[in-house]
Write a protein that holds these residues in place. Sequence first.
Motif, PDB file in Angstrom:
ATOM      1  N   TYR A   1       0.849  -1.192   0.000  1.00  0.00           N
ATOM      2  CA  TYR A   1       0.000   0.000   0.000  1.00  0.00           C
ATOM      3  C   TYR A   1       0.888   1.247   0.000  1.00  0.00           C
ATOM      4  CZ  TYR A   1      -4.074  -2.848   1.249  1.00  0.00           C
ATOM      5  OH  TYR A   1      -5.091  -3.776   1.254  1.00  0.00           O
ATOM      6  N   LEU A   2       0.504   2.221  -0.815  1.00  0.00           N
ATOM      7  CA  LEU A   2       1.206   3.492  -0.849  1.00  0.00           C
ATOM      8  C   LEU A   2       0.201   4.600  -0.577  1.00  0.00           C
ATOM      9  CD1 LEU A   2       3.791   5.099  -1.353  1.00  0.00           C
ATOM     10  CD2 LEU A   2       3.160   5.214  -3.775  1.00  0.00           C
ATOM     11  N   ILE A   3       0.461   5.382   0.471  1.00  0.00           N
ATOM     12  CA  ILE A   3      -0.440   6.458   0.866  1.00  0.00           C
ATOM     13  C   ILE A   3       0.150   7.791   0.427  1.00  0.00           C
ATOM     14  CG2 ILE A   3      -1.600   7.580   2.814  1.00  0.00           C
ATOM     15  CD1 ILE A   3      -1.287   4.853   4.298  1.00  0.00           C
ATOM     16  N   LEU A   4      -0.579   8.477  -0.445  1.00  0.00           N
ATOM     17  CA  LEU A   4      -0.163   9.771  -0.968  1.00  0.00           C
ATOM     18  C   LEU A   4      -1.067  10.837  -0.369  1.00  0.00           C
ATOM     19  CD1 LEU A   4      -0.170   8.259  -4.472  1.00  0.00           C
ATOM     20  CD2 LEU A   4       1.895   9.330  -3.622  1.00  0.00           C
ATOM     21  N   SER A   5      -0.480  11.766   0.376  1.00  0.00           N
ATOM     22  CA  SER A   5      -1.337  12.746   1.028  1.00  0.00           C
ATOM     23  C   SER A   5      -0.590  14.046   1.254  1.00  0.00           C
ATOM     24  CB  SER A   5      -1.862  12.206   2.369  1.00  0.00           C
ATOM     25  OG  SER A   5      -0.813  11.797   3.199  1.00  0.00           O
ATOM     26  N   GLY A   6      -1.350  15.120   1.234  1.00  0.00           N
ATOM     27  CA  GLY A   6      -0.783  16.410   1.570  1.00  0.00           C
ATOM     28  C   GLY A   6      -0.418  17.265   0.381  1.00  0.00           C
ATOM     29  N   SER A   7       0.165  18.421   0.679  1.00  0.00           N
ATOM     30  CA  SER A   7       0.472  19.424  -0.330  1.00  0.00           C
ATOM     31  C   SER A   7       1.767  19.099  -1.069  1.00  0.00           C
ATOM     32  CB  SER A   7       0.587  20.805   0.325  1.00  0.00           C
ATOM     33  OG  SER A   7       1.645  20.809   1.265  1.00  0.00           O
ATOM     34  N   ILE A   8       1.995  19.822  -2.148  1.00  0.00           N
ATOM     35  CA  ILE A   8       3.190  19.647  -2.966  1.00  0.00           C
ATOM     36  C   ILE A   8       4.093  20.857  -2.782  1.00  0.00           C
ATOM     37  CG2 ILE A   8       4.041  19.506  -5.321  1.00  0.00           C
ATOM     38  CD1 ILE A   8       1.546  18.012  -6.063  1.00  0.00           C
ATOM     39  N   PRO A   9       5.368  20.648  -2.471  1.00  0.00           N
ATOM     40  CA  PRO A   9       6.272  21.785  -2.283  1.00  0.00           C
ATOM     41  C   PRO A   9       6.679  22.417  -3.606  1.00  0.00           C
ATOM     42  CG  PRO A   9       7.469  19.730  -2.048  1.00  0.00           C
ATOM     43  CD  PRO A   9       6.020  19.365  -2.208  1.00  0.00           C
ATOM     44  N   LYS A  10       7.288  23.583  -3.516  1.00  0.00           N
ATOM     45  CA  LYS A  10       7.723  24.285  -4.718  1.00  0.00           C
ATOM     46  C   LYS A  10       8.773  23.461  -5.458  1.00  0.00           C
ATOM     47  CE  LYS A  10      10.932  26.914  -1.805  1.00  0.00           C
ATOM     48  NZ  LYS A  10      11.270  28.242  -1.269  1.00  0.00           N
ATOM     49  N   GLY A  11       8.743  23.567  -6.775  1.00  0.00           N
ATOM     50  CA  GLY A  11       9.692  22.831  -7.592  1.00  0.00           C
ATOM     51  C   GLY A  11       9.213  21.463  -7.999  1.00  0.00           C
ATOM     52  N   VAL A  12       8.158  20.991  -7.380  1.00  0.00           N
ATOM     53  CA  VAL A  12       7.619  19.675  -7.716  1.00  0.00           C
ATOM     54  C   VAL A  12       6.471  19.843  -8.707  1.00  0.00           C
ATOM     55  CG1 VAL A  12       6.415  17.654  -6.810  1.00  0.00           C
ATOM     56  CG2 VAL A  12       8.280  18.680  -5.507  1.00  0.00           C
ATOM     57  N   PRO A  13       6.483  19.116  -9.816  1.00  0.00           N
ATOM     58  CA  PRO A  13       5.412  19.257 -10.803  1.00  0.00           C
ATOM     59  C   PRO A  13       4.064  18.874 -10.212  1.00  0.00           C
ATOM     60  CG  PRO A  13       6.786  17.349 -11.301  1.00  0.00           C
ATOM     61  CD  PRO A  13       7.493  18.120 -10.234  1.00  0.00           C
ATOM     62  N   ASP A  14       3.005  19.559 -10.678  1.00  0.00           N
ATOM     63  CA  ASP A  14       1.691  19.315 -10.092  1.00  0.00           C
ATOM     64  C   ASP A  14       1.088  17.975 -10.491  1.00  0.00           C
ATOM     65  OD1 ASP A  14       1.016  19.816 -12.714  1.00  0.00           O
ATOM     66  OD2 ASP A  14      -0.073  21.672 -12.309  1.00  0.00           O
ATOM     67  N   ASP A  15       1.791  17.233 -11.351  1.00  0.00           N
ATOM     68  CA  ASP A  15       1.329  15.892 -11.703  1.00  0.00           C
ATOM     69  C   ASP A  15       2.168  14.814 -11.018  1.00  0.00           C
ATOM     70  OD1 ASP A  15       3.673  16.234 -13.097  1.00  0.00           O
ATOM     71  OD2 ASP A  15       2.880  15.601 -15.044  1.00  0.00           O
TER      72      ASP A  15
END
Length: 300
Positions: free
Chosen positions: A129-143
């Motif tokens: 299982y992989l849990i992806l959660s939370g905001s994305i920091p600057k420099g990281v693509p929105d995809d």
Amino acid sequence: MINTITLNPSLDYILKVDKFNIDSLNRSEKEQIYAGGKGINVSIVLNNLGVENTALGYVAGFTGDEIVKQVKEHGVNCDFIKLEEGLSRINVKLKSLGETEINGSGPQITSENLENLYEKLSYLKQGDYLILSGSIPKGVPDDIYENIMNRLLNKKVEFIVDATKDLLLKVLKYKPFLIKPNHHELAEMFNVELKNDKDIIIYGKKLQEMGAKNVLISMAGDGAILLPENGEPVKREVPKGILKNSVGAGDSMVAGFLAGYIKNNDIQEAFKMGIATGSASAFSEELATKEEVENLLTQI
């Protein structure tokens, strides 16, 4: 194996002030510092419930060192990527007559840093299982979430996603095992006003039509609604208690749901466990413990 990703973890600096006055000297009555970030919260609560997992993500500077130290002190396995520049963010949470938050922005993430994360994730296998959660920091693509899920699709990893608006909507095509928007986030996704449970179910089903298997919609003190992959929507009320801290309650619900599902492979029992765990964190100054969760389960 369970892995959580926190791309932009933080040190949460919580200050309690009796009556906060702008443009004046204020003295705190109580101060607390916690390792924060949605994925980290999930990891800590899973560990509290006896479910082994590994926390992944990025840390930087002395604040990053403190984050790793605190997460390890909770007994969680860590495999964070240490950045050479910048500082992991500090989020200030001021509690007075109301609650005020100031969140830092976090360090810059490079393309090389992203490749390092993809390399770590390449070892995941079917049944993980992989849990992806939370905001994305600057420099990281929105995809970024899409890229991660696409790379792991053939490995048949089960995904759990707790993110807002486009971050969540864009990954539904990868058929995540579970998504957990709250009712405010659900309304924002479709730019609608949700007037009652019927409306919530209608738009929750739209998320299923777009690919999500199980949709868990939290509604704070009004309980939660589960739209299971197989079966009819179910609403459950939250147990009675005094709200002490709303931070991490939603993350705790995710952790409890997964812990319950892994234990007995039953979606409805997982739902009960999720409700109890989210409530246990809301009724405590810190994240839910196993004993607190077990006590609340009897009320559901």
